[in-house]
Design a protein around this motif. Structure first.
Motif, PDB file in Angstrom:
ATOM      1  N   GLU A 135       0.863  -1.186   0.000  1.00  0.00           N
ATOM      2  CA  GLU A 135       0.000   0.000   0.000  1.00  0.00           C
ATOM      3  C   GLU A 135       0.898   1.234   0.000  1.00  0.00           C
ATOM      4  O   GLU A 135       1.497   1.575   1.010  1.00  0.00           O
ATOM      5  N   PRO A 136       1.051   1.903  -1.150  1.00  0.00           N
ATOM      6  CA  PRO A 136       2.079   2.957  -1.268  1.00  0.00           C
ATOM      7  C   PRO A 136       1.897   4.113  -0.302  1.00  0.00           C
ATOM      8  O   PRO A 136       2.880   4.639   0.228  1.00  0.00           O
ATOM      9  N   VAL A 137       0.665   4.532  -0.053  1.00  0.00           N
ATOM     10  CA  VAL A 137       0.461   5.673   0.842  1.00  0.00           C
ATOM     11  C   VAL A 137       0.904   5.317   2.253  1.00  0.00           C
ATOM     12  O   VAL A 137       1.629   6.074   2.911  1.00  0.00           O
ATOM     13  N   VAL A 138       0.491   4.156   2.737  1.00  0.00           N
ATOM     14  CA  VAL A 138       0.870   3.723   4.087  1.00  0.00           C
ATOM     15  C   VAL A 138       2.378   3.558   4.189  1.00  0.00           C
ATOM     16  O   VAL A 138       3.018   4.058   5.127  1.00  0.00           O
ATOM     17  N   LEU A 152       7.696  13.529  -5.590  1.00  0.00           N
ATOM     18  CA  LEU A 152       7.958  13.365  -7.015  1.00  0.00           C
ATOM     19  C   LEU A 152       7.737  11.929  -7.479  1.00  0.00           C
ATOM     20  O   LEU A 152       7.196  11.701  -8.572  1.00  0.00           O
ATOM     21  N   LEU A 153       8.153  10.956  -6.657  1.00  0.00           N
ATOM     22  CA  LEU A 153       8.085   9.555  -7.066  1.00  0.00           C
ATOM     23  C   LEU A 153       6.739   8.916  -6.781  1.00  0.00           C
ATOM     24  O   LEU A 153       6.314   8.003  -7.496  1.00  0.00           O
ATOM     25  N   ARG A 154       6.066   9.369  -5.702  1.00  0.00           N
ATOM     26  CA  ARG A 154       4.764   8.841  -5.322  1.00  0.00           C
ATOM     27  C   ARG A 154       3.799   9.998  -5.096  1.00  0.00           C
ATOM     28  O   ARG A 154       3.439  10.327  -3.972  1.00  0.00           O
ATOM     29  N   PRO A 155       3.341  10.651  -6.163  1.00  0.00           N
ATOM     30  CA  PRO A 155       2.515  11.849  -6.000  1.00  0.00           C
ATOM     31  C   PRO A 155       1.204  11.596  -5.267  1.00  0.00           C
ATOM     32  O   PRO A 155       0.631  12.520  -4.693  1.00  0.00           O
ATOM     33  N   GLU A 156       0.708  10.342  -5.265  1.00  0.00           N
ATOM     34  CA  GLU A 156      -0.558  10.063  -4.587  1.00  0.00           C
ATOM     35  C   GLU A 156      -0.456  10.206  -3.071  1.00  0.00           C
ATOM     36  O   GLU A 156      -1.472  10.368  -2.385  1.00  0.00           O
ATOM     37  N   PRO A 171      -7.013  13.317  -1.690  1.00  0.00           N
ATOM     38  CA  PRO A 171      -7.385  12.218  -0.802  1.00  0.00           C
ATOM     39  C   PRO A 171      -8.001  11.067  -1.589  1.00  0.00           C
ATOM     40  O   PRO A 171      -8.796  11.272  -2.490  1.00  0.00           O
ATOM     41  N   ARG A 172      -7.601   9.867  -1.193  1.00  0.00           N
ATOM     42  CA  ARG A 172      -8.150   8.684  -1.855  1.00  0.00           C
ATOM     43  C   ARG A 172      -9.469   8.318  -1.218  1.00  0.00           C
ATOM     44  O   ARG A 172      -9.665   8.423  -0.016  1.00  0.00           O
ATOM     45  N   LYS A 173     -10.414   7.855  -2.020  1.00  0.00           N
ATOM     46  CA  LYS A 173     -11.736   7.524  -1.503  1.00  0.00           C
ATOM     47  C   LYS A 173     -11.826   6.083  -1.039  1.00  0.00           C
ATOM     48  O   LYS A 173     -12.723   5.710  -0.306  1.00  0.00           O
TER      49      LYS A 173
END
Length: 360
Positions: free
Chosen positions: A155-158, A330-334, A339-341
């Motif tokens: 999970e990239p954001v976490v 830059l590498l993980r703009p999300e 905000p992700r739903k």
């Protein structure tokens, strides 16, 4: 391991055990200091015992917040918890200083021990907690522990938020190591000035926590979190360059405000994205990133301060932390984008449903 305990057992039960255990080390120190029998190794042993209990307590306590209030009010709970912590950090040392002068050190240890009874009583009085979902996995312990790390990796954001929190803890949160040097060698304000520096940063943290408590939508905005990181780094750089006490107080206030805003938002976002059955293990990783990295950060800050001086040590740490934030952006703009739903788990489930619908 502590996260696995939190995921497999009722969190309130685990917390009752840890909070009850916290009573013992300060109570032992009270008995030793009151009788004049305390020795250095006994103090070290009490510190090790407290740290061990804390390692079990923190992941469970963090994961328990969402059970108490739900995801809807999670950021409010985190912010209020942070405000209480920072208010205690500002007020507590002053009260302790007065008590030591009036009644001596042993009474402080006794009060510390007795204070845990309030937390135990609060846990016992809680009602209407969600039912514990039992997960009877037949996997070995190592595999169960690895599942939390695997989720954070996939999970990239976490995962990225955990890395950024660890980097800030390593390079930008070493106030106890560097602040005495700034007070004595840079600003030349002595012990009283040192107290004002810590109080200014604590007051900024308290203000930031209360802001999120009353305006939780601010903490849910990843772009604001990115701005808080940038301003935090800028404030640390300004503090490292300042030789004027008043300016240093203002920059520390700003740094404290941004620090708590960033950390509370990261905590809330990580917990909101993590599935319930993995939350304890993921929050154990969060606790390791925020707290466990601290001693390494203090060591590197002390080494850099010895070689180059406290201002350069702080500036180097702030630049490194800023570089990591920029790389993540830059590498993980999300991570710091809109905000992700849905979390990755929900997205996977949705994709599976769509595929089954298509086949039918």
């Amino acid at each position: 391991f502590a996260g696995e305990l939190a995921d497999r057992h009722r969190k309130r039960t685990v917390l009752l055990i840890t909070q009850s255990s916290f009573v013992l080390p300060p109570l032992a120190l009270f008995a030793l200091t009151a009788t004049g029998q305390s020795q250095y190794w006994e103090i070290i042993l009490a510190a090790v015992a407290t740290g061990t209990i804390n390692a079990l307590d923190v992941p469970c306590r963090q994961a328990f917040q969402v059970e108490m209030v739900g995801k809807q009010d999670l950021l409010n709970a985190i912010a209020l918890n942070s405000s209480v912590f920072n208010a205690s950090a500002v007020i507590g040392p002053s009260i302790a200083g007065v008590l030591i002068a009036l009644v001596g050190v042993p009474i402080c240890f006794l009060i510390n021990s007795v204070s845990y009874l309030a937390a135990i009583a609060a846990l016992l009085l809680m009602r209407n907690l969600p039912a514990q979902t039992r997960h009877r996995d037949e996997e070995p312990l190592r595999a169960r522990l690895a599942r939390g790390a695997a989720y954070a990796r996939d999970e990239p954001v976490v995962g990225m938020l955990l890395i950024v929190v660890a980097v800030f803890s390593l390079f930008a949160m070493n106030r106890t190591t560097l602040m005495p040097l700034f007070a004595d060698q840079v600003l030349h304000v002595g012990a009283h000035g040192f107290g004002f520096l810590l109080a200014s940063m604590g007051l900024g943290s308290l203000t930031g926590a209360l802001t999120l408590a009353f305006f939780p939508h601010l903490g849910a905005n990843p772009r604001r979190q990115l701005w808080m990181a940038g301003i935090w780094i800028a404030a640390l750089l300004e503090f490292s360059a300042s030789r004027i006490f008043a300016i240093s107080l203002v920059t520390l206030f700003v740094a404290g405000y941004c620090q708590i805003s960033f950390i509370a938002a990261a905590n809330s976002r990580i917990q909101s994205l993590t599935p319930d059955h993995l939350r304890g293990r993921v929050m154990a990783l969060y606790a390791e990133a925020l707290i466990g990295v601290g001693p390494l950060g203090a060591t590197q800050a002390g080494a850099l301060a010895t070689l180059f001086g406290a201002p350069w040590a702080l500036a180097i740490g702030a630049v490194l932390a800023g570089a990591v934030v920029l790389a993540v952006r830059l590498l993980r703009p999300e991570v710091f984008g809109q905000p992700r739903k849905t979390s990755s788990t929900e997205a996977t489930a949705s994709a599976g449903t769509s595929q089954r619908s298509a086949r039918t």
